[in-house]
Design a protein around this motif. Structure first.
Motif: not given
Length: 104
Positions: A12-23
């Motif tokens: 889930a974190i990997e997907k968020a970061v690849s979509n440009g979302t800062k975690v």
């Protein structure tokens, strides 16, 4: 099962970061710590035969998740936050001069 849950969180974190979302970095660090605890638990289990092979597979899986999170931590730092505003920019329309007026 615990490793499965943590691996899902890594995805889930990997997907968020690849979509440009800062975690938040603390979220990544906490997940790394939880994975390391699982690695310690795996190391403390004494096994033989097929169970030993399964233990090694889970250990490699945990290690891969930690490596993925380390890489994500670096790329997450490079993500620029997206700013969304509701104020739209407007542009002046082009002049309404007819094309043939330029050939006088």
């Amino acid at each position: 099962m615990e490793v499965d849950k943590l691996a899902d969180q890594v995805s889930a974190i990997e997907k968020a970061v690849s979509n440009g979302t800062k975690v938040p970095e603390v979220q990544i660090t906490t997940l790394i710590e939880m994975l390391m605890r699982q690695a310690i638990k795996l190391d403390s289990i004494s096994t033989e035969g097929d169970a030993s092979a399964q233990k090694n597979l889970q250990g490699k899986r945990v290690q891969k998740c930690v490596e993925t999170l380390d890489a994500l931590k670096l790329s997450n730092g490079k993500v620029k936050p997206v700013v969304v505003t509701t104020k739209w920019e407007t542009f002046d329309p082009p002049p309404t001069t007819a094309h043939w007026e330029f050939f006088d």
